[in-house]
Scaffold this motif. Structure first.
Motif, PDB file in Angstrom:
ATOM      1  N   SER A   1       0.852  -1.187   0.000  1.00  0.00           N
ATOM      2  CA  SER A   1       0.000   0.000   0.000  1.00  0.00           C
ATOM      3  C   SER A   1       0.891   1.242   0.000  1.00  0.00           C
ATOM      4  O   SER A   1       2.022   1.207   0.462  1.00  0.00           O
ATOM      5  N   HIS A   2       0.364   2.300  -0.510  1.00  0.00           N
ATOM      6  CA  HIS A   2       1.134   3.530  -0.680  1.00  0.00           C
ATOM      7  C   HIS A   2       1.132   4.352   0.612  1.00  0.00           C
ATOM      8  O   HIS A   2       0.086   4.651   1.162  1.00  0.00           O
ATOM      9  N   ASN A   3       2.323   4.697   1.052  1.00  0.00           N
ATOM     10  CA  ASN A   3       2.435   5.535   2.243  1.00  0.00           C
ATOM     11  C   ASN A   3       3.223   6.797   1.889  1.00  0.00           C
ATOM     12  O   ASN A   3       4.426   6.744   1.660  1.00  0.00           O
ATOM     13  N   CYS A   4       2.543   7.922   1.856  1.00  0.00           N
ATOM     14  CA  CYS A   4       3.164   9.166   1.373  1.00  0.00           C
ATOM     15  C   CYS A   4       4.432   9.526   2.159  1.00  0.00           C
ATOM     16  O   CYS A   4       5.418   9.972   1.584  1.00  0.00           O
ATOM     17  N   LYS A   5       4.396   9.319   3.457  1.00  0.00           N
ATOM     18  CA  LYS A   5       5.545   9.712   4.274  1.00  0.00           C
ATOM     19  C   LYS A   5       6.799   8.911   3.898  1.00  0.00           C
ATOM     20  O   LYS A   5       7.889   9.456   3.784  1.00  0.00           O
TER      21      LYS A   5
ATOM     22  N   ARG B   1       1.834   6.863  -8.930  1.00  0.00           N
ATOM     23  CA  ARG B   1       0.580   6.411  -8.315  1.00  0.00           C
ATOM     24  C   ARG B   1      -0.089   7.485  -7.467  1.00  0.00           C
ATOM     25  O   ARG B   1      -1.224   7.316  -7.041  1.00  0.00           O
ATOM     26  N   CYS B   2       0.640   8.544  -7.159  1.00  0.00           N
ATOM     27  CA  CYS B   2       0.093   9.512  -6.193  1.00  0.00           C
ATOM     28  C   CYS B   2       0.450  10.939  -6.606  1.00  0.00           C
ATOM     29  O   CYS B   2       1.622  11.308  -6.623  1.00  0.00           O
ATOM     30  N   MET B   3      -0.548  11.720  -6.909  1.00  0.00           N
ATOM     31  CA  MET B   3      -0.331  13.109  -7.332  1.00  0.00           C
ATOM     32  C   MET B   3       0.424  13.906  -6.283  1.00  0.00           C
ATOM     33  O   MET B   3       1.327  14.676  -6.592  1.00  0.00           O
ATOM     34  N   HIS B   4       0.010  13.703  -5.038  1.00  0.00           N
ATOM     35  CA  HIS B   4       0.634  14.445  -3.949  1.00  0.00           C
ATOM     36  C   HIS B   4       2.145  14.199  -3.906  1.00  0.00           C
ATOM     37  O   HIS B   4       2.942  15.135  -3.861  1.00  0.00           O
ATOM     38  N   CYS B   5       2.526  12.936  -3.943  1.00  0.00           N
ATOM     39  CA  CYS B   5       3.947  12.586  -3.873  1.00  0.00           C
ATOM     40  C   CYS B   5       4.705  13.098  -5.095  1.00  0.00           C
ATOM     41  O   CYS B   5       5.833  13.568  -4.986  1.00  0.00           O
ATOM     42  N   LEU B   6       4.066  12.989  -6.239  1.00  0.00           N
ATOM     43  CA  LEU B   6       4.714  13.449  -7.468  1.00  0.00           C
ATOM     44  C   LEU B   6       4.990  14.949  -7.402  1.00  0.00           C
ATOM     45  O   LEU B   6       6.058  15.425  -7.764  1.00  0.00           O
TER      46      LEU B   6
HETATM   47 ZN   LIG Z   1       1.677   9.696  -1.857  1.00  0.00          ZN
END
Ligand SMILES: [Zn+2]
Lengths: 82, 190
Positions: free
Chosen positions: A4-8, A36-41
Motif C-alpha cells: 500500500s502507498h504511504n506518502c511519508k 501512483r500519487c499526485m501528492h507525492c509526485l
Molecule cells: Zn503519496
C-alpha cells in the motif's frame, strides 16, 4: 502484489533517490510509486527544483590565486615538510 | 616500494596532481565555516600541510576531495577548541531536535515570483544563517555532491544521522528562503 502507498515513506525514499543513495532497481520502483500519487509526485517535483536551485544559485568562493601560488611555492621550496 | 618512503618527487606528484586541484572546493568549505578570508586561508594551508605530512597514507587515485575535507574539518574543530573562550559546544555534535524530524517536509514552490527573483546573495545569506552543522550538511551534500558515506566520514557521525540531519537542514533552509521571499514580497507590495 503491491504494497500500500504511504506518502511519508515515499517522501523519505525520494530524498534518498535525489541524494543518489538508491540503486537502479530501487529508483525504478520509486518512479513507479510516484506515478501512483499526485501528492507525492508534486512533492518530488518541488524537491527536485529546490535541489537544482540550491546548486545553481548558492555562490561559491574560489581560492584566491595569490594565496594558492604562495602555498604551492611553500611546498616546492621546502626540502621536506616532515 | 614502501609507501612510507615516497621521494620528494613522488610526494609532489600526488600533491600537485591530486590534492591541489581541490583548492577551490576546500577554500569554499573553509570560508563557509569561518566567514573570514584570512582564517579560511589558514585552515586551507593547515589542511594541505597535514595532507602533505600524511601523504603516504593516501591511496593515489582514491577520493582526494573527501580526504582533504575530512582533514580540514578536523583542523577547524581543533582551531575552534583552541580559540574558543566559551565552554559551549558548537561543533559537529548531533543537534538534538525535539521530534521535529518526523514532521512533514516543508515544500516551497520555487516558481513563486518573489522566490524566483531571489538573488544569489540572498540565497547564500540564507545558507550562512543556518547553524554550522546544518550548513555543513547542505554544503557537503547539495553543493559538493558527497555521498552519505563520505559525509559520515568527513563529519564523523553515523550514516543514519547524516540522513536525518540533511532532512532537517533542508527544511530549515526552506524556512529561511521563505522568510526572505516574504520580506521581499512585502517590500515589493509597497
Ligand atoms: Zn503519496
Amino acid at each position: 502484489m503491491r504494497k500500500s502507498h504511504n506518502c511519508k515513506d515515499v517522501v523519505s525514499q525520494f530524498n534518498l533517490m535525489l541524494d543518489g543513495e538508491l540503486n537502479p532497481k530501487e529508483e525504478q520502483n520509486m518512479m513507479c510509486e510516484l506515478q501512483r500519487c499526485m501528492h507525492c509526485l508534486q512533492e518530488y517535483n518541488l524537491e527536485e527544483k529546490y535541489r537544482k536551485f540550491i546548486q545553481e544559485r548558492v555562490q561559491k568562493k574560489s581560492c584566491p590565486s595569490s594565496f594558492l601560488s604562495s602555498l604551492k611555492n611553500k611546498f616546492e621550496q621546502s626540502k621536506d615538510i616532515d | 616500494m614502501s609507501k612510507d618512503k615516497l621521494t620528494k618527487l613522488e610526494k609532489d606528484k600526488i600533491f600537485n596532481g591530486e590534492l591541489i586541484p581541490q583548492a577551490d572546493a576546500l577554500y569554499n568549505f573553509a570560508y563557509s565555516l569561518v566567514f573570514e578570508e584570512a582564517r579560511a586561508q589558514d585552515l586551507v594551508q593547515e589542511a594541505y600541510l597535514k595532507a602533505y605530512r600524511f601523504i603516504h597514507s593516501f591511496e593515489p587515485g582514491s577520493n582526494a576531495k573527501a580526504w582533504l575535507f575530512q582533514i580540514l574539518k578536523n583542523a577547524f574543530i581543533n582551531e575552534y577548541r583552541k580559540k574558543s573562550r566559551q565552554p559551549q559546544k558548537v561543533d559537529f555534535e548531533d543537534f538534538k531536535d525535539k521530534n521535529q524530524l518526523e514532521k512533514q517536509s516543508i515544500s516551497i514552490d520555487i516558481e513563486q515570483d518573489v522566490y524566483t527573483h531571489m538573488i544569489g546573495d540572498e540565497i547564500t545569506s540564507a545558507l550562512n544563517s543556518l547553524p554550522v552543522d546544518f550548513r555543513v550538511a547542505i554544503i557537503l551534500s547539495d553543493i559538493e555532491g558527497f555521498t552519505y558515506e563520505e559525509i559520515a566520514k568527513i563529519t564523523d557521525i553515523p550514516i543514519g544521522t547524516v540522513r536525518s540531519r540533511l532532512f532537517r537542514a533542508r527544511n530549515l533552509m526552506k524556512e529561511q528562503l521563505r522568510e526572505y521571499a516574504k520580506e521581499k514580497g512585502f517590500k515589493e507590495l509597497r
